[in-house]
Design a protein around this motif. Structure first.
Motif, PDB file in Angstrom:
ATOM      1  N   VAL A  15       0.989  -0.823   0.050  1.00  0.00           N
ATOM      2  CA  VAL A  15      -0.043   0.329  -0.291  1.00  0.00           C
ATOM      3  C   VAL A  15       0.955   0.874   0.189  1.00  0.00           C
ATOM      4  CG1 VAL A  15      -1.732   1.388   1.532  1.00  0.00           C
ATOM      5  CG2 VAL A  15      -2.182  -1.416   1.207  1.00  0.00           C
ATOM      6  N   SER A  16       2.273   1.550   0.582  1.00  0.00           N
ATOM      7  CA  SER A  16       3.087   2.530   0.988  1.00  0.00           C
ATOM      8  C   SER A  16       3.576   2.575  -0.478  1.00  0.00           C
ATOM      9  CB  SER A  16       3.761   2.002   1.949  1.00  0.00           C
ATOM     10  OG  SER A  16       3.212   1.987   2.879  1.00  0.00           O
ATOM     11  N   LEU A  17       4.104   1.383  -1.368  1.00  0.00           N
ATOM     12  CA  LEU A  17       4.630   1.940  -2.669  1.00  0.00           C
ATOM     13  C   LEU A  17       3.236   2.165  -3.552  1.00  0.00           C
ATOM     14  CD1 LEU A  17       6.968  -1.768  -2.300  1.00  0.00           C
ATOM     15  CD2 LEU A  17       7.769   1.073  -2.915  1.00  0.00           C
ATOM     16  N   LEU A  18       3.014   2.317  -3.462  1.00  0.00           N
ATOM     17  CA  LEU A  18       1.396   2.298  -4.707  1.00  0.00           C
ATOM     18  C   LEU A  18       0.920   3.395  -3.916  1.00  0.00           C
ATOM     19  CD1 LEU A  18      -0.752   1.562  -6.815  1.00  0.00           C
ATOM     20  CD2 LEU A  18      -2.785   1.142  -4.536  1.00  0.00           C
ATOM     21  N   ALA A  19       0.419   4.122  -3.096  1.00  0.00           N
ATOM     22  CA  ALA A  19       0.946   5.573  -2.835  1.00  0.00           C
ATOM     23  C   ALA A  19       2.208   6.241  -3.342  1.00  0.00           C
ATOM     24  CB  ALA A  19       0.373   5.408  -1.364  1.00  0.00           C
ATOM     25  N   ILE A  20       3.487   5.601  -2.638  1.00  0.00           N
ATOM     26  CA  ILE A  20       4.251   6.668  -3.501  1.00  0.00           C
ATOM     27  C   ILE A  20       4.170   6.714  -4.662  1.00  0.00           C
ATOM     28  CG2 ILE A  20       6.802   7.014  -3.625  1.00  0.00           C
ATOM     29  CD1 ILE A  20       6.538   5.218  -1.031  1.00  0.00           C
ATOM     30  N   VAL A  21       4.335   5.690  -5.434  1.00  0.00           N
ATOM     31  CA  VAL A  21       3.708   5.727  -6.483  1.00  0.00           C
ATOM     32  C   VAL A  21       2.652   6.504  -7.475  1.00  0.00           C
ATOM     33  CG1 VAL A  21       3.197   3.997  -9.136  1.00  0.00           C
ATOM     34  CG2 VAL A  21       4.752   3.478  -7.037  1.00  0.00           C
ATOM     35  N   ILE A  22       1.217   6.668  -6.224  1.00  0.00           N
ATOM     36  CA  ILE A  22       0.317   7.804  -6.888  1.00  0.00           C
ATOM     37  C   ILE A  22       0.866   8.952  -7.109  1.00  0.00           C
ATOM     38  CG2 ILE A  22      -1.888   8.697  -7.142  1.00  0.00           C
ATOM     39  CD1 ILE A  22      -2.362   6.113  -5.600  1.00  0.00           C
ATOM     40  N   ILE A  23       1.349   9.575  -5.422  1.00  0.00           N
ATOM     41  CA  ILE A  23       1.983  10.484  -5.501  1.00  0.00           C
ATOM     42  C   ILE A  23       2.368  11.258  -6.235  1.00  0.00           C
ATOM     43  CG2 ILE A  23       3.000  12.093  -3.252  1.00  0.00           C
ATOM     44  CD1 ILE A  23       1.636  10.703  -1.124  1.00  0.00           C
ATOM     45  N   GLY A  24       4.021  10.195  -6.843  1.00  0.00           N
ATOM     46  CA  GLY A  24       4.977  10.510  -7.708  1.00  0.00           C
ATOM     47  C   GLY A  24       4.297  10.930  -8.602  1.00  0.00           C
ATOM     48  N   ALA A  25       3.321  10.473  -9.243  1.00  0.00           N
ATOM     49  CA  ALA A  25       2.628  10.654 -10.527  1.00  0.00           C
ATOM     50  C   ALA A  25       1.962  11.985 -10.288  1.00  0.00           C
ATOM     51  CB  ALA A  25       1.779   8.989 -10.762  1.00  0.00           C
ATOM     52  N   LEU A  26       1.599  12.357  -9.644  1.00  0.00           N
ATOM     53  CA  LEU A  26       0.542  13.543  -9.045  1.00  0.00           C
ATOM     54  C   LEU A  26       1.988  15.014  -9.615  1.00  0.00           C
ATOM     55  CD1 LEU A  26      -2.077  12.609  -6.052  1.00  0.00           C
ATOM     56  CD2 LEU A  26      -2.449  12.802  -9.323  1.00  0.00           C
ATOM     57  N   ILE A  27       2.894  14.307  -8.837  1.00  0.00           N
ATOM     58  CA  ILE A  27       4.293  15.240  -8.517  1.00  0.00           C
ATOM     59  C   ILE A  27       4.587  15.431  -9.498  1.00  0.00           C
ATOM     60  CG2 ILE A  27       5.911  15.896  -7.349  1.00  0.00           C
ATOM     61  CD1 ILE A  27       5.281  14.488  -4.935  1.00  0.00           C
ATOM     62  N   ALA A  28       4.431  14.801 -10.768  1.00  0.00           N
ATOM     63  CA  ALA A  28       5.322  14.392 -11.940  1.00  0.00           C
ATOM     64  C   ALA A  28       4.333  15.190 -12.566  1.00  0.00           C
ATOM     65  CB  ALA A  28       5.469  13.273 -12.089  1.00  0.00           C
ATOM     66  N   GLY A  29       3.060  14.680 -12.654  1.00  0.00           N
ATOM     67  CA  GLY A  29       2.203  15.314 -13.469  1.00  0.00           C
ATOM     68  C   GLY A  29       2.019  17.042 -13.060  1.00  0.00           C
ATOM     69  N   ALA A  30       2.161  17.734 -12.263  1.00  0.00           N
ATOM     70  CA  ALA A  30       2.168  18.830 -11.587  1.00  0.00           C
ATOM     71  C   ALA A  30       3.080  19.295 -11.992  1.00  0.00           C
ATOM     72  CB  ALA A  30       1.914  18.850  -9.949  1.00  0.00           C
ATOM     73  N   PHE A  31       4.757  19.073 -11.680  1.00  0.00           N
ATOM     74  CA  PHE A  31       5.587  19.405 -12.435  1.00  0.00           C
ATOM     75  C   PHE A  31       5.577  19.633 -13.811  1.00  0.00           C
ATOM     76  CE2 PHE A  31      10.446  18.934 -13.811  1.00  0.00           C
ATOM     77  CZ  PHE A  31      10.350  20.021 -12.913  1.00  0.00           C
ATOM     78  N   PHE A  32       5.177  18.542 -14.537  1.00  0.00           N
ATOM     79  CA  PHE A  32       5.047  18.916 -16.123  1.00  0.00           C
ATOM     80  C   PHE A  32       4.371  20.191 -16.404  1.00  0.00           C
ATOM     81  CE2 PHE A  32       3.003  17.583 -20.273  1.00  0.00           C
ATOM     82  CZ  PHE A  32       4.235  18.029 -21.017  1.00  0.00           C
ATOM     83  N   ALA A  33       2.878  19.960 -15.674  1.00  0.00           N
ATOM     84  CA  ALA A  33       1.942  21.483 -16.151  1.00  0.00           C
ATOM     85  C   ALA A  33       2.467  22.903 -16.194  1.00  0.00           C
ATOM     86  CB  ALA A  33       0.560  20.715 -15.372  1.00  0.00           C
TER      87      ALA A  33
END
Length: 387
Positions: A15-33
């Motif tokens: 669960v922790s790894l999944l949360a980290i991946v999701i949060i990382g994806a959100l951060i990457a998306g926000a950074f890309f945007a």
């Protein structure tokens, strides 16, 4: 009853790894945007700076327009101009360059294309291009002959006034301008014309009358959008003395109009000798009050709010416009072009005595008209955004 507990080893980690991946994806998306938005904003800013540089090129071309190009450029000829710094037209954006292509379409029109370049050679270089069609705004002087006057005219002694078209010697633009003979003198219906000898005047007629020359406004309005006051206010030379002695200064390739020469350099009317670098300089010269010229030579348009008196040996090519009288003193005066005398004091005469030679010249008049013309946008659809 005995219950057996199900093993859940590693669930929290997954669960922790999944949360980290999701949060990382959100951060990457926000950074890309945000990165994309920053790039779009930066590019928009650079494009706007390039557009401003292109507009600057148009404005600078008008502000610093060399009026001699009206004489020297032929239809289809192109001039390349580059501006890199601020000047009369305003302040250019930092790091920008304006590349201007000035094309003469015909005797009445120019097409100006201005390319603004920002950050040349860098990854975020931007280029914008705009264009404008300009017309030559020519003054229409009330020229009716070698002499045009509202008041009375007296031609006596050995004075010569000819309406026969006389191109100045050596002026290469004259064959293209042409011109026909005209009357020696043009006056209003109420003017008195005194000619002492028949050989004092020549032309298609000694003189003729036209009621428009009785109207003072004829001598102050030079077309629908140019008048005497505007030309005087924007003159190339505003005289600070009422007794000038003009003389061109320069070399075969330069015309010195700096310092004291600004007042006394009225261009070079002679061809083949004299100061060749000043041959394409046809200034508009203005004096407020009566003017006495004690010698020298020049060319262009001479505007005088008052009377003009010629003394000494004086040569002037093109157009002389006085709101009052034109008279001759001692010495020899030679005028190629036309004299226009508004003669607001009707009791005075425009008198030409002694060694005075006035030659009507279509070429001289047209050269002065073109060389004193500025450029303005055409009335409709002058400006275009090219890309």
């Amino acid at each position: 009853m005995r219950f057996h507990q199900t093993s859940r080893r590693g669930f929290a980690l997954a669960v922790s790894l999944l949360a980290i991946v999701i949060i990382g994806a959100l951060i990457a998306g926000a950074f890309f945007a945000s990165t994309q938005e920053s790039r779009v904003g930066r590019n928009t800013l650079v494009q706007q700076r390039a557009f401003s540089a292109a507009e600057y090129g148009l404005n600078e071309t008008v502000a610093t327009f060399d009026k001699s190009l009206n004489l020297t450029m032929v239809a289809g000829e192109v001039q390349q101009l580059t501006y890199n710094s601020s000047s009369a037209a305003g302040t250019q954006p930092s790091g920008a360059r304006s590349n201007v292509r000035l094309t003469k379409l015909n005797d009445a029109l120019y097409w100006v294309v201005s390319e603004g370049v920002v950050n040349a050679g860098l990854s975020n270089q931007s280029v914008r291009r705009v264009s404008t069609t300009f017309r030559i705004r020519k003054p229409l002087f009330p020229i009716g002959g070698a002499i045009t006057s509202k008041g009375s005219i007296s031609v006596r002694g050995s004075a010569e006034v000819t309406g026969n078209n006389t191109p100045p010697v050596g002026w290469t633009q004259c064959p293209g301008i042409g011109g026909n003979d005209t009357a020696a003198i043009a006056v209003g219906d109420s003017a008195t014309v005194t000619i002492q000898k028949t050989d004092n005047v020549t032309g298609t007629a000694d003189f003729y009358r036209d009621p428009k020359y009785d109207d003072t406004s004829t001598f102050k309005q030079f077309g629908s959008d140019i008048n005497f006051a505007e030309m005087a206010a924007n003159a190339d030379i505003i005289l600070s003395t009422n007794r000038p002695n003009p003389d061109p200064v320069g070399t075969d390739s330069t015309c010195n109009r700096t310092g004291g020469n600004l007042q006394t350099n009225w261009g070079e009317p002679w061809r083949g000798f004299g100061v060749n670098g000043c041959k394409n300089y046809f200034p508009v010269i203005y004096h407020d009050g009566d003017l006495q010229i004690d010698g020298g030579r020049g060319q262009g348009v001479l505007l005088v709010s008052g009377s003009v008196r010629f003394n000494g040996n004086f040569e002037f090519y093109c157009v002389i416009i006085a709101t009052n009288d034109v008279t001759k003193g001692n010495g020899t005066a030679k005028i190629y072009g036309s004299i226009i005398a508004g003669d607001n004091v009707r009791a005075d005469d425009t008198s030409l005595l002694g060694n005075t030679f006035i030659f009507y010249s279509k070429c001289a008049n047209e050269s002065a008209t073109r060389a004193s013309s500025i450029i303005v946008p055409v009335n409709q659809r002058a400006w275009a955004d090219m890309f």
